[in-house]
Design a protein around this motif. Structure first.
Motif, PDB file in Angstrom:
ATOM      1  N   MET A   1      49.716  40.997  33.594  1.00  0.00           N
ATOM      2  CA  MET A   1      48.548  40.323  32.693  1.00  0.00           C
ATOM      3  C   MET A   1      47.297  39.787  33.601  1.00  0.00           C
ATOM      4  SD  MET A   1      48.673  36.864  29.744  1.00  0.00           S
ATOM      5  CE  MET A   1      49.224  35.605  31.109  1.00  0.00           C
ATOM      6  N   THR A   2      46.292  39.620  33.209  1.00  0.00           N
ATOM      7  CA  THR A   2      45.089  39.336  33.829  1.00  0.00           C
ATOM      8  C   THR A   2      44.307  38.131  33.197  1.00  0.00           C
ATOM      9  OG1 THR A   2      44.781  41.356  34.722  1.00  0.00           O
ATOM     10  CG2 THR A   2      42.946  39.851  34.986  1.00  0.00           C
ATOM     11  N   GLU A  86      42.883  36.035  28.397  1.00  0.00           N
ATOM     12  CA  GLU A  86      44.097  36.593  28.858  1.00  0.00           C
ATOM     13  C   GLU A  86      44.322  38.051  28.417  1.00  0.00           C
ATOM     14  OE1 GLU A  86      47.299  34.029  27.866  1.00  0.00           O
ATOM     15  OE2 GLU A  86      46.309  32.136  28.859  1.00  0.00           O
ATOM     16  N   VAL A  87      44.332  38.895  29.279  1.00  0.00           N
ATOM     17  CA  VAL A  87      44.242  40.313  28.941  1.00  0.00           C
ATOM     18  C   VAL A  87      45.691  40.957  29.364  1.00  0.00           C
ATOM     19  CG1 VAL A  87      43.223  42.470  29.133  1.00  0.00           C
ATOM     20  CG2 VAL A  87      41.912  40.265  29.311  1.00  0.00           C
ATOM     21  N   SER A  88      46.528  41.503  28.654  1.00  0.00           N
ATOM     22  CA  SER A  88      47.953  42.203  28.885  1.00  0.00           C
ATOM     23  C   SER A  88      47.674  43.608  28.227  1.00  0.00           C
ATOM     24  CB  SER A  88      48.769  41.461  28.833  1.00  0.00           C
ATOM     25  OG  SER A  88      49.032  41.718  27.274  1.00  0.00           O
ATOM     26  N   HIS A  89      48.680  44.420  28.719  1.00  0.00           N
ATOM     27  CA  HIS A  89      48.611  45.931  28.050  1.00  0.00           C
ATOM     28  C   HIS A  89      48.647  45.775  26.468  1.00  0.00           C
ATOM     29  CE1 HIS A  89      48.908  50.235  27.884  1.00  0.00           C
ATOM     30  NE2 HIS A  89      49.921  50.076  26.935  1.00  0.00           N
ATOM     31  N   ARG A 105      47.084  45.010  20.647  1.00  0.00           N
ATOM     32  CA  ARG A 105      46.500  46.126  21.399  1.00  0.00           C
ATOM     33  C   ARG A 105      45.891  47.079  20.049  1.00  0.00           C
ATOM     34  NH1 ARG A 105      46.060  48.446  26.507  1.00  0.00           N
ATOM     35  NH2 ARG A 105      45.006  50.354  26.381  1.00  0.00           N
ATOM     36  N   GLU A 146      41.571  47.413  34.009  1.00  0.00           N
ATOM     37  CA  GLU A 146      42.710  47.498  34.480  1.00  0.00           C
ATOM     38  C   GLU A 146      43.891  47.376  33.524  1.00  0.00           C
ATOM     39  OE1 GLU A 146      42.645  43.995  37.067  1.00  0.00           O
ATOM     40  OE2 GLU A 146      41.474  45.198  38.715  1.00  0.00           O
ATOM     41  N   GLN A 147      43.662  46.907  32.372  1.00  0.00           N
ATOM     42  CA  GLN A 147      44.848  46.831  31.225  1.00  0.00           C
ATOM     43  C   GLN A 147      44.895  48.230  30.250  1.00  0.00           C
ATOM     44  OE1 GLN A 147      47.440  45.075  31.321  1.00  0.00           O
ATOM     45  NE2 GLN A 147      46.744  43.559  33.192  1.00  0.00           N
ATOM     46  N   TYR A 149      41.839  48.936  28.381  1.00  0.00           N
ATOM     47  CA  TYR A 149      40.950  48.988  27.391  1.00  0.00           C
ATOM     48  C   TYR A 149      39.630  49.525  27.869  1.00  0.00           C
ATOM     49  CZ  TYR A 149      44.347  45.465  25.558  1.00  0.00           C
ATOM     50  OH  TYR A 149      45.307  44.462  25.158  1.00  0.00           O
TER      51      TYR A 149
END
Length: 221
Positions: A1-2, A86-89, A105, A146-147, A149
């Motif tokens: 997660m970023t 907060e960005v995750s896959h 997602r 990076e995730q 999107y």
């Protein structure tokens, strides 16, 4: 997660820097108060005359206190407008002013920055979120790409927005009422109220954006 958010220096420094700057500015005005009262065209003459009539050290103490409080209020407003992303896959989470906006997602087709606003689009083209922040566009783009999107260079539906006018025939009565209330909030600089009304409008299938205090809308597909 970023996670993308303001630096610690900004998040914590505003609570010291803003009151200090406010106190310094107010103190400077007390030093200039005598000169300002000689300028007939300068506004708030009565306030500056009152300041010059105050005895020391109360004049300085009062100015520092008022300035510090004003700076603290400014810091509160600034803090309320800060946003973390907060960005995750699997998910995207936006946190702003003690509120959380969470999206899975499969809900998000693409993301882009419109000026200082971060916009999330659904697969149908509806705006899931349009939130203002001072976060770096480059950092946001990197976090999302990076995730995995899709990051768009611009709003693909920009040409479909039209300026809102009273009783717009395309819109329902309740949406027009929300736009009317939002116009009043914008005029009074009630930014959070205007943002909340925009969220309510989006829930009704209409995208909304601002340009020089004018409201523009797009009926979502």
């Amino acid at each position: 997660m970023t996670t993308v958010q303001e630096t610690a220096a900004v998040r914590y420094g505003i609570w010291v820097a803003c009151p200090a700057a406010g106190a310094a500015a107010a103190w400077g005005l007390t030093l200039a108060a005598g000169w300002i009262t000689t300028l007939g065209w300068f506004p708030f003459q009565g306030v500056f005359e009152l300041v010059t009539d105050m005895a020391q050290p109360w004049r300085t103490i009062g100015a520092l206190a008022v300035g510090a409080v004003a700076g603290f209020v400014f810091a509160l407003i600034w803090a309320s407008e800060m946003m973390s992303v907060e960005v995750s896959h699997a998910r995207i989470t936006l946190r702003k002013d003690d509120r959380t906006f969470d999206f899975g997602r499969d809900q998000v087709e693409s993301v882009f920055a419109d000026g200082k606003q971060l916009v999330l689009l659904s697969p149908s083209g509806a705006e899931l979120a349009r939130e203002k922040s001072d976060l770096s566009r480059a950092r946001l783009e990197r976090a999302f790409t990076e995730q995995g999107y899709r990051w768009r260079a611009a709003d693909p539906f920009a040409g479909e927005f039209r300026m809102w006018v009273e009783h717009a025939p395309e819109l329902t009565a309740d949406v027009n009422a929300l736009f009317t209330a939002r116009r009043k909030a914008i005029a009074k600089y009630e930014n959070e109220e205007a943002a909340e009304l925009a969220r309510e409008i989006r829930k009704r299938g209409v995208s909304v954006r601002d340009e020089k205090k004018r409201q523009y809308y797009r009926c979502e597909r």
